[in-house]
Design a protein around this motif. Structure first.
Motif, PDB file in Angstrom:
ATOM      1  N   LYS A 192      68.563  63.976  26.667  1.00 29.85           N
ATOM      2  CA  LYS A 192      67.453  64.578  25.926  1.00 29.85           C
ATOM      3  C   LYS A 192      66.302  63.596  25.823  1.00 29.85           C
ATOM      4  O   LYS A 192      66.494  62.423  25.500  1.00 29.85           O
ATOM      5  CB  LYS A 192      67.947  64.982  24.530  1.00 29.85           C
ATOM      6  CG  LYS A 192      67.270  66.197  23.957  1.00 29.85           C
ATOM      7  CD  LYS A 192      67.945  66.639  22.665  1.00 29.85           C
ATOM      8  CE  LYS A 192      69.316  67.210  22.901  1.00 29.85           C
ATOM      9  NZ  LYS A 192      69.936  67.735  21.665  1.00 29.85           N
ATOM     10  N   TYR A 201      68.100  73.692  27.295  1.00 28.98           N
ATOM     11  CA  TYR A 201      69.036  72.921  26.485  1.00 28.98           C
ATOM     12  C   TYR A 201      69.492  71.715  27.294  1.00 28.98           C
ATOM     13  O   TYR A 201      69.592  71.780  28.515  1.00 28.98           O
ATOM     14  CB  TYR A 201      70.251  73.775  26.107  1.00 28.98           C
ATOM     15  CG  TYR A 201      69.905  75.008  25.327  1.00 28.98           C
ATOM     16  CD1 TYR A 201      69.630  76.205  25.975  1.00 28.98           C
ATOM     17  CD2 TYR A 201      69.835  74.984  23.944  1.00 28.98           C
ATOM     18  CE1 TYR A 201      69.301  77.346  25.270  1.00 28.98           C
ATOM     19  CE2 TYR A 201      69.506  76.116  23.221  1.00 28.98           C
ATOM     20  CZ  TYR A 201      69.239  77.291  23.888  1.00 28.98           C
ATOM     21  OH  TYR A 201      68.911  78.420  23.184  1.00 28.98           O
ATOM     22  N   TYR A 202      69.803  70.639  26.558  1.00 27.46           N
ATOM     23  CA  TYR A 202      70.197  69.389  27.212  1.00 27.46           C
ATOM     24  C   TYR A 202      71.363  68.745  26.480  1.00 27.46           C
ATOM     25  O   TYR A 202      71.465  68.838  25.255  1.00 27.46           O
ATOM     26  CB  TYR A 202      69.037  68.394  27.204  1.00 27.46           C
ATOM     27  CG  TYR A 202      67.785  68.889  27.877  1.00 27.46           C
ATOM     28  CD1 TYR A 202      66.791  69.530  27.141  1.00 27.46           C
ATOM     29  CD2 TYR A 202      67.596  68.729  29.245  1.00 27.46           C
ATOM     30  CE1 TYR A 202      65.638  70.007  27.756  1.00 27.46           C
ATOM     31  CE2 TYR A 202      66.439  69.191  29.869  1.00 27.46           C
ATOM     32  CZ  TYR A 202      65.467  69.829  29.116  1.00 27.46           C
ATOM     33  OH  TYR A 202      64.332  70.290  29.730  1.00 27.46           O
ATOM     34  N   THR A 203      72.211  68.047  27.228  1.00 27.74           N
ATOM     35  CA  THR A 203      73.191  67.216  26.571  1.00 27.74           C
ATOM     36  C   THR A 203      72.475  66.043  25.916  1.00 27.74           C
ATOM     37  O   THR A 203      71.394  65.625  26.369  1.00 27.74           O
ATOM     38  CB  THR A 203      74.257  66.736  27.575  1.00 27.74           C
ATOM     39  OG1 THR A 203      75.353  66.177  26.866  1.00 27.74           O
ATOM     40  CG2 THR A 203      73.697  65.713  28.546  1.00 27.74           C
ATOM     41  N   TYR A 261      70.783  73.399  30.673  1.00 26.33           N
ATOM     42  CA  TYR A 261      70.757  74.854  30.864  1.00 26.33           C
ATOM     43  C   TYR A 261      69.302  75.312  30.819  1.00 26.33           C
ATOM     44  O   TYR A 261      68.502  74.781  30.044  1.00 26.33           O
ATOM     45  CB  TYR A 261      71.430  75.516  29.679  1.00 26.33           C
ATOM     46  CG  TYR A 261      72.606  76.399  29.919  1.00 26.33           C
ATOM     47  CD1 TYR A 261      73.662  76.380  29.019  1.00 26.33           C
ATOM     48  CD2 TYR A 261      72.674  77.289  30.981  1.00 26.33           C
ATOM     49  CE1 TYR A 261      74.766  77.185  29.190  1.00 26.33           C
ATOM     50  CE2 TYR A 261      73.773  78.098  31.162  1.00 26.33           C
ATOM     51  CZ  TYR A 261      74.815  78.035  30.261  1.00 26.33           C
ATOM     52  OH  TYR A 261      75.919  78.841  30.432  1.00 26.33           O
TER      53      TYR A 261
END
Lengths: 109, 121
Positions: B65, B59-61, B50
């Motif tokens: 990351k 933001y990352y899963t 996101y």
């Protein structure tokens, strides 16, 4: 992170009503969205928020929620509704993450 | 009308890099959160990343990351995903998606057609 669980497959007779469910702790906090995906195509949003339909989505699609379960109901299923259906929501673990359910394959008989 | 067009996919060896682009049109790009979502062959949808409307927050899963970086260029109406240290399990169709509202709610109202990334030796 949270998880959303869906039944892998559901079937419905043409013209009948079918409910597809989605379970997960995040649904106690956040609304579910629902997507329809046909083979080789991008997903299409069919329900979001409390029970909103984007422009162009037929009113036979509706959404509801109770506790940790969200449901997508198709009232009077049509042949063109045969597709994979995915739920998603914000992840309730804290950060701005999104979680998807594993998807439900809907067969219209 | 809203259009999202991804590009940049292709075949890359494990450990390699790739940069995906998403060209947006038909809306005020700088007003919306944007996401990357992927789908491995025959599998379900997986949210990847996101980015806020300004680009300041990302933001990352967990699985990407430290390897993937999302960015955007609002004057160019473009979204990017820089993918480094690629693994076999990153093989997927990558979609860019826009929220249907100007809030980050996971309500992906608009999707591109997707671009295929294949990681294989």
């Amino acid at each position: 992170s949270s998880e959303l669980t869906q039944d892998p497959a559901v079937s419905v007779a043409l013209g009948q009503t079918v409910r597809i469910t989605c379970h997960g702790d995040s649904l106690r906090t956040y609304s579910a969205s629902w997507y329809r995906q046909k083979p080789g195509q991008a997903p299409v949003l069919v329900i979001y928020g409390k029970n909103y339909r984007p422009s162009g989505i037929p009113d036979r699609f509706s959404g509801s929620s109770s506790g940790n379960t969200a449901s997508l109901t198709i009232t009077g299923a049509q042949a063109e509704d045969e597709a994979d259906y995915y739920c998603n929501s914000r992840d309730s673990s804290g950060d701005l993450h999104v979680v998807f359910g594993g998807g439900t394959k809907l067969t219209v008989l | 009308q809203v259009q999202l067009v991804e590009s940049g996919g292709g075949l890359v060896k494990p450990g390699g890099s790739l940069r995906l682009s998403c060209a947006a049109s038909g809306f005020s790009f700088s007003d919306y959160y944007m996401s990357w979502i992927r789908q491995a062959p025959g599998k379900g949808l997986e949210w990847v990343s996101y980015i806020s409307s300004s680009g300041r927050t990302k933001y990352y899963t967990d699985s990407v990351k430290g390897r993937f970086t999302i960015s955007r260029d609002n004057p160019k109406n473009s979204l990017y995903l820089q993918m480094n240290s690629l693994r076999d399990e990153d093989t997927a169709v990558y979609f860019c998606a826009r929220e249907i509202r100007t809030i980050a709610a996971g309500e992906m109202g608009y999707w591109g057609q997707g671009t295929l990334v294949t990681v294989s030796s």
